[in-house]
Scaffold this motif. Structure first.
Motif, PDB file in Angstrom:
ATOM      1  N   TYR A   1       1.134  -1.635   0.212  1.00  0.00           N
ATOM      2  CA  TYR A   1      -0.105  -0.461   0.075  1.00  0.00           C
ATOM      3  C   TYR A   1       0.648   0.929   0.612  1.00  0.00           C
ATOM      4  N   TRP A   2       0.528   2.528  -1.115  1.00  0.00           N
ATOM      5  CA  TRP A   2       0.794   3.190  -0.734  1.00  0.00           C
ATOM      6  C   TRP A   2       0.232   4.926   0.426  1.00  0.00           C
ATOM      7  N   TYR A   3       0.906   5.409   0.982  1.00  0.00           N
ATOM      8  CA  TYR A   3      -0.210   5.909   1.801  1.00  0.00           C
ATOM      9  C   TYR A   3       0.496   7.857   1.011  1.00  0.00           C
ATOM     10  N   GLN A   4       0.320   8.912   1.463  1.00  0.00           N
ATOM     11  CA  GLN A   4       0.786  10.349   1.810  1.00  0.00           C
ATOM     12  C   GLN A   4       0.258  10.139   2.610  1.00  0.00           C
ATOM     13  N   GLN A   5       1.065  11.660   3.350  1.00  0.00           N
ATOM     14  CA  GLN A   5       0.926  12.381   4.923  1.00  0.00           C
ATOM     15  C   GLN A   5       1.345  13.570   4.364  1.00  0.00           C
ATOM     16  N   SER A   6       0.345  14.355   4.189  1.00  0.00           N
ATOM     17  CA  SER A   6       0.411  15.934   4.721  1.00  0.00           C
ATOM     18  C   SER A   6      -0.083  17.373   5.010  1.00  0.00           C
ATOM     19  N   LEU A   7       0.537  17.925   5.523  1.00  0.00           N
ATOM     20  CA  LEU A   7      -0.094  18.405   7.189  1.00  0.00           C
ATOM     21  C   LEU A   7      -1.310  19.273   6.755  1.00  0.00           C
ATOM     22  N   ASP A   8      -1.726  19.339   5.703  1.00  0.00           N
ATOM     23  CA  ASP A   8      -3.086  19.837   5.132  1.00  0.00           C
ATOM     24  C   ASP A   8      -4.351  18.562   5.124  1.00  0.00           C
ATOM     25  N   GLN A   9      -3.564  17.369   4.480  1.00  0.00           N
ATOM     26  CA  GLN A   9      -4.136  16.293   4.151  1.00  0.00           C
ATOM     27  C   GLN A   9      -4.634  15.253   5.163  1.00  0.00           C
ATOM     28  N   GLY A  10      -3.170  15.197   5.872  1.00  0.00           N
ATOM     29  CA  GLY A  10      -3.699  14.357   7.008  1.00  0.00           C
ATOM     30  C   GLY A  10      -2.798  12.676   6.157  1.00  0.00           C
ATOM     31  N   LEU A  11      -3.058  11.397   6.424  1.00  0.00           N
ATOM     32  CA  LEU A  11      -2.744  10.264   5.517  1.00  0.00           C
ATOM     33  C   LEU A  11      -3.709   9.789   4.983  1.00  0.00           C
ATOM     34  N   GLN A  12      -3.075   9.691   4.153  1.00  0.00           N
ATOM     35  CA  GLN A  12      -3.982   9.336   2.957  1.00  0.00           C
ATOM     36  C   GLN A  12      -3.662   7.993   2.001  1.00  0.00           C
ATOM     37  N   PHE A  13      -4.897   7.671   1.735  1.00  0.00           N
ATOM     38  CA  PHE A  13      -4.293   5.924   1.023  1.00  0.00           C
ATOM     39  C   PHE A  13      -4.410   6.262  -0.397  1.00  0.00           C
ATOM     40  N   LEU A  14      -2.889   6.375  -1.222  1.00  0.00           N
ATOM     41  CA  LEU A  14      -2.981   6.015  -2.222  1.00  0.00           C
ATOM     42  C   LEU A  14      -3.431   5.382  -3.774  1.00  0.00           C
ATOM     43  N   ILE A  15      -2.619   4.001  -3.032  1.00  0.00           N
ATOM     44  CA  ILE A  15      -2.985   3.241  -3.996  1.00  0.00           C
ATOM     45  C   ILE A  15      -2.523   1.683  -3.655  1.00  0.00           C
ATOM     46  N   GLN A  16      -3.373   0.854  -4.490  1.00  0.00           N
ATOM     47  CA  GLN A  16      -2.757  -0.916  -3.561  1.00  0.00           C
ATOM     48  C   GLN A  16      -2.523  -1.987  -4.577  1.00  0.00           C
TER      49      GLN A  16
ATOM     50  N   LYS B   1      -7.354   1.559  -5.665  1.00  0.00           N
ATOM     51  CA  LYS B   1      -6.970   3.202  -5.941  1.00  0.00           C
ATOM     52  C   LYS B   1      -7.806   4.066  -4.976  1.00  0.00           C
ATOM     53  N   GLY B   2      -6.937   5.242  -4.962  1.00  0.00           N
ATOM     54  CA  GLY B   2      -7.733   5.947  -3.222  1.00  0.00           C
ATOM     55  C   GLY B   2      -7.310   7.670  -4.635  1.00  0.00           C
ATOM     56  N   ASN B   3      -6.934   8.159  -3.516  1.00  0.00           N
ATOM     57  CA  ASN B   3      -7.528   9.741  -4.390  1.00  0.00           C
ATOM     58  C   ASN B   3      -5.459   9.940  -5.321  1.00  0.00           C
ATOM     59  N   ILE B   4      -5.535   9.050  -5.616  1.00  0.00           N
ATOM     60  CA  ILE B   4      -4.230   9.055  -5.931  1.00  0.00           C
ATOM     61  C   ILE B   4      -4.332  10.331  -7.567  1.00  0.00           C
ATOM     62  N   LEU B   5      -3.232  11.186  -7.219  1.00  0.00           N
ATOM     63  CA  LEU B   5      -3.637  11.573  -8.839  1.00  0.00           C
ATOM     64  C   LEU B   5      -2.937  10.944 -10.420  1.00  0.00           C
ATOM     65  N   GLU B   6      -3.663  11.553 -11.012  1.00  0.00           N
ATOM     66  CA  GLU B   6      -3.575  10.997 -12.563  1.00  0.00           C
ATOM     67  C   GLU B   6      -1.772  11.329 -12.670  1.00  0.00           C
TER      68      GLU B   6
ATOM     69  N   ASN C   1       5.719   6.672  -8.778  1.00  0.00           N
ATOM     70  CA  ASN C   1       6.005   7.962  -9.332  1.00  0.00           C
ATOM     71  C   ASN C   1       5.941   8.917  -9.837  1.00  0.00           C
ATOM     72  N   LEU C   2       5.889   9.744  -8.923  1.00  0.00           N
ATOM     73  CA  LEU C   2       5.147  11.378  -8.688  1.00  0.00           C
ATOM     74  C   LEU C   2       5.969  11.947 -10.590  1.00  0.00           C
ATOM     75  N   SER C   3       5.264  12.550 -11.104  1.00  0.00           N
ATOM     76  CA  SER C   3       5.814  13.731 -12.245  1.00  0.00           C
ATOM     77  C   SER C   3       5.603  14.460 -12.187  1.00  0.00           C
ATOM     78  N   SER C   4       5.574  15.491 -13.138  1.00  0.00           N
ATOM     79  CA  SER C   4       5.447  16.911 -12.877  1.00  0.00           C
ATOM     80  C   SER C   4       5.122  17.852 -11.578  1.00  0.00           C
ATOM     81  N   LEU C   5       6.313  16.954 -10.925  1.00  0.00           N
ATOM     82  CA  LEU C   5       6.129  17.783  -9.566  1.00  0.00           C
ATOM     83  C   LEU C   5       5.464  19.496  -9.220  1.00  0.00           C
ATOM     84  N   GLU C   6       4.803  19.108  -8.060  1.00  0.00           N
ATOM     85  CA  GLU C   6       4.212  20.604  -7.646  1.00  0.00           C
ATOM     86  C   GLU C   6       4.671  20.969  -6.004  1.00  0.00           C
ATOM     87  N   LEU C   7       5.019  21.812  -5.993  1.00  0.00           N
ATOM     88  CA  LEU C   7       4.470  22.575  -4.153  1.00  0.00           C
ATOM     89  C   LEU C   7       3.939  21.804  -3.225  1.00  0.00           C
ATOM     90  N   GLY C   8       2.857  21.509  -3.593  1.00  0.00           N
ATOM     91  CA  GLY C   8       1.929  20.480  -2.911  1.00  0.00           C
ATOM     92  C   GLY C   8       2.436  19.653  -2.450  1.00  0.00           C
TER      93      GLY C   8
END
Lengths: 114, 119
Positions: A33-48, A57-62, A77-84
């Protein structure tokens, strides 16, 4: 030590770039499983992934994608990275692919996008 | 919709005090699993406990205890005689058995409660 390894530990990159995060699950675990932890969104599931196949699939960006290889390690893999996209990215593994399975987390990869 | 609420953002106690961390969950499922994880300042997530929806027995592990009440959809965590090493962010999480919208085994986390234990 959970037995899950993640590399690199820290990653600093610039906006617009592409990075790859790597995860090796515990020996014998088929699910990753992949999770993202950010200050504003907390711990969010991305993909399994389960035994090489995408399971959920969770809230994973395209702009983000993942895969699990025959040896069961996984890459995010994370592409076209943004500050967020700056966040702590965790990988977890479990023996099964169901809700009952206890998930063991790796130490995380801290991504900083400048 | 599935949701986990940890209403306490931060709690500060003095060593040896007892402290209870609250967790309230929402789910459509009759079979589900609840978890607590600890995230110390070093950043890793440490598994503490898993409980399934059919087992409402309270559990005690050393200074830690958990109170699961389906009637109030709560799964609270108590640390008895807190110690400085208990200082961490504690997360409650939910995992549903049914495959709603593609979810299968992923954890839904609360926002976490930051516990500070002062000497």
């Amino acid at each position: 030590d959970s037995g899950v390894t993640q590399t690199p530990k820290h990653l600093i990159t610039a906006t617009g770039q592409r990075v790859t995060l790597r995860c090796s699950p515990r020996s014998g675990d088929l699910s990753v499983y992949w999770y993202q932890q950010s200050l504003d969104q907390g711990l969010q599931f991305l993909i399994q992934y389960y035994n090489g196949e995408e399971r959920a699939k969770g809230n994973i960006l395209e702009r983000f994608s993942a895969q699990q290889f025959p040896d069961l390690h996984s890459e995010l893999n994370l592409s076209s990275l943004e500050l967020g996209d700056s966040a702590l990215y965790f990988c977890a593994s479990s023996a099964g692919g169901t809700s009952a399975a206890e998930q063991f987390f790796g130490p995380g990869t801290r991504l900083t996008v400048l | 919709a599935q949701k986990v609420t940890q209403a306490q953002t931060e709690i500060s106690v003095v060593e040896k005090e007892d402290v209870t961390l609250d967790c309230v969950y929402e789910t459509r499922d009759t079979t589900y699993y609840l978890f607590w994880y600890k995230q110390p300042p070093s950043g890793e997530l440490v598994f503490l406990i898993r409980r399934n929806s059919f087992d409402e027995q309270n559990e005690i592990s050393g200074r830690y205890s958990w109170n699961f009440q389906k009637s109030t959809s709560s799964f609270n965590f108590t640390i008895t005689a807190s110690q400085v090493v208990d200082s961490a962010v504690y997360f409650c999480a939910l995992s549903e058995a049914m495959n709603y919208g593609g979810s299968q085994g992923n954890l839904i986390f609360g926002k976490g409660t930051k516990l500070s234990v002062k000497p």
